[in-house]
Design a protein around this motif. Structure first.
Motif, mmCIF file in Angstrom:
data_model
loop_
_atom_site.group_PDB
_atom_site.id
_atom_site.type_symbol
_atom_site.label_atom_id
_atom_site.label_comp_id
_atom_site.label_asym_id
_atom_site.label_seq_id
_atom_site.Cartn_x
_atom_site.Cartn_y
_atom_site.Cartn_z
ATOM 1 N N ASP A 141 -30.587 22.128 -55.965
ATOM 2 C CA ASP A 141 -30.908 21.134 -54.727
ATOM 3 C C ASP A 141 -31.001 19.564 -55.113
ATOM 4 O O ASP A 141 -31.464 19.238 -56.105
ATOM 5 N N GLY A 142 -30.247 18.954 -54.353
ATOM 6 C CA GLY A 142 -30.011 17.426 -54.537
ATOM 7 C C GLY A 142 -28.815 17.162 -55.316
ATOM 8 O O GLY A 142 -28.651 15.757 -55.464
ATOM 9 N N ASP A 143 -28.351 17.898 -55.890
ATOM 10 C CA ASP A 143 -27.033 17.438 -56.663
ATOM 11 C C ASP A 143 -26.105 16.730 -55.608
ATOM 12 O O ASP A 143 -26.017 17.342 -54.449
ATOM 13 N N LEU A 147 -16.243 13.288 -54.575
ATOM 14 C CA LEU A 147 -14.568 13.407 -54.297
ATOM 15 C C LEU A 147 -13.925 12.315 -54.663
ATOM 16 O O LEU A 147 -12.347 12.472 -54.391
ATOM 17 N N GLY A 148 -14.386 11.130 -54.519
ATOM 18 C CA GLY A 148 -13.805 9.625 -54.392
ATOM 19 C C GLY A 148 -13.614 9.407 -53.166
ATOM 20 O O GLY A 148 -13.004 9.861 -52.265
ATOM 21 N N GLU A 149 -14.607 8.377 -52.944
ATOM 22 C CA GLU A 149 -14.522 8.089 -51.329
ATOM 23 C C GLU A 149 -15.161 8.835 -50.435
ATOM 24 O O GLU A 149 -14.880 8.767 -49.130
ATOM 25 N N ARG A 150 -15.791 10.051 -50.919
ATOM 26 C CA ARG A 150 -16.403 11.020 -50.196
ATOM 27 C C ARG A 150 -17.183 11.843 -51.018
ATOM 28 O O ARG A 150 -17.134 12.278 -52.030
ATOM 29 N N GLU A 151 -18.501 11.926 -50.311
ATOM 30 C CA GLU A 151 -19.481 12.603 -51.260
ATOM 31 C C GLU A 151 -20.317 13.608 -50.622
ATOM 32 O O GLU A 151 -20.509 13.552 -49.192
ATOM 33 N N LEU A 152 -20.478 14.876 -51.277
ATOM 34 C CA LEU A 152 -21.088 15.941 -50.695
ATOM 35 C C LEU A 152 -22.555 16.195 -51.272
ATOM 36 O O LEU A 152 -22.736 15.930 -52.565
ATOM 37 N N LYS A 153 -23.570 16.429 -50.593
ATOM 38 C CA LYS A 153 -24.894 16.622 -51.191
ATOM 39 C C LYS A 153 -25.188 18.185 -50.826
ATOM 40 O O LYS A 153 -24.962 18.602 -49.845
ATOM 41 N N ILE A 154 -25.799 18.738 -52.003
ATOM 42 C CA ILE A 154 -26.157 19.910 -52.169
ATOM 43 C C ILE A 154 -27.641 20.348 -51.886
ATOM 44 O O ILE A 154 -28.438 19.408 -52.311
ATOM 45 N N LEU A 155 -27.742 21.248 -50.741
ATOM 46 C CA LEU A 155 -29.170 21.386 -50.217
ATOM 47 C C LEU A 155 -29.153 22.982 -50.660
ATOM 48 O O LEU A 155 -28.400 24.008 -49.976
ATOM 49 N N HIS A 160 -31.132 33.585 -46.676
ATOM 50 C CA HIS A 160 -30.100 34.876 -46.710
ATOM 51 C C HIS A 160 -29.613 35.363 -48.033
ATOM 52 O O HIS A 160 -29.409 36.549 -48.135
ATOM 53 N N SER A 161 -29.698 34.387 -48.934
ATOM 54 C CA SER A 161 -29.878 34.960 -50.323
ATOM 55 C C SER A 161 -30.637 34.045 -51.292
ATOM 56 O O SER A 161 -30.950 32.814 -50.863
ATOM 57 N N PRO A 162 -30.885 34.270 -52.332
ATOM 58 C CA PRO A 162 -31.774 33.373 -53.032
ATOM 59 C C PRO A 162 -31.246 32.153 -53.367
ATOM 60 O O PRO A 162 -32.071 30.852 -53.669
ATOM 61 N N GLY A 163 -29.876 32.089 -53.739
ATOM 62 C CA GLY A 163 -29.218 30.744 -54.042
ATOM 63 C C GLY A 163 -28.403 30.076 -53.075
ATOM 64 O O GLY A 163 -27.357 29.430 -53.271
#
Length: 259
Positions: A141-143, A147-155, A160-163
């Motif tokens: 969480d929070g990673d 991608l280069g001028e585009r950012e994804l945040k992991i939540l 539904h499943s543990p991870g």
């Protein structure tokens, strides 16, 4: 049509974002290809009935990082074609040693039923095996992924499943919600699901300022107004003490939840 293909349907979300869908199967699975300036992220790899890399090779020459919303068979079907794939740390064991709580007989039955498009000769449900392999890395969480001028945040959005994770595209305001939220029945009745965590995760994402929500099944793209219904549903379920295994199917305006 962007690409003429017998099995996959490719749809343009915007000029840097593609949905790669498998409408010929009853689950109507969506994977998503997100392009940045330096690399691309493929969110899930679908059923594995046909090889999704054949499609991504036509869409980009960027190096592709595969990010897994969760380790269920219908989301990891083409992982073997990509060496650079990632899962949440709680599901490393699942991707390496096999999915917990799902019998092979049931998986093969589910992948074979209600198919409406021709499948490749290489596909045989009788010997279908969900992918197993060592991930290139683990997510928490929070990673963030740049991608280069585009950012994804992991939540981290368990239930539904543990991870299970969602990916929030902070550049575009897109939320890729996996199997946490889509138009249809959200499943939380398996032994490996957690109803309380699922509802907590739904409440968490409902606070995000999003432009569009992209779940992994059925209708492609939901408007953020669905979060109003999510909040009402969570309160109803909580008030009536229904958030536990065995309470059955609960139907709301845009979706259902089965505990």
């Amino acid at each position: 049509m962007l690409i003429e293909d017998q099995w996959f349907t490719v749809e343009l979300i915007d000029d840097q974002t593609y949905a790669i869908s498998e409408y010929g199967h009853w689950e109507k699975v969506h994977s998503f290809l997100l392009l940045g300036k330096e690399k691309a992220v493929l969110i899930d790899t679908g059923l594995g009935i046909d090889h999704i890399k054949r499609i991504t090779d036509q869409l980009t020459s960027l190096p592709i990082m595969v990010v897994t919303t969760h380790v269920h068979w219908d989301h990891i079907g083409s992982h073997e074609q990509f060496s650079d794939f990632y899962v949440h740390e709680l599901e490393e064991d699942w991707i390496v040693h096999g999915i917990k709580g799902l019998a092979m007989e049931q998986i093969r039955k589910d992948i074979a039923r209600d198919i409406t498009l021709p499948v490749p000769e290489s596909f045989d449900a009788r010997i279908y095996q969900p992918f197993q392999g060592q991930p290139a890395g683990l997510l928490k969480d929070g990673d963030t992924i740049n991608l280069g001028e585009r950012e994804l945040k992991i939540l981290h959005t368990p239930g539904h499943s543990p991870g299970h994770i969602c990916l929030y595209d902070t550049s575009c305001g897109y939320l890729f919600s996996g199997d946490l939220l889509y138009e249809g029945t959200i499943y939380a009745f398996y032994p490996t699901t957690d109803p309380q965590q699922l509802v907590q995760s739904l409440v968490r994402i409902a606070e995000l300022p999003v432009r569009k929500i992209f779940g992994s099944h059925h209708r492609l793209g939901l408007e953020p107004e669905i979060f109003i219904e999510v909040k009402k549903a969570a309160k109803f379920l909580q008030d009536h003490k229904l958030i536990k295994h065995g309470t059955g199917l609960h139907t709301f305006t845009c979706f259902s939840i089965q505990f």
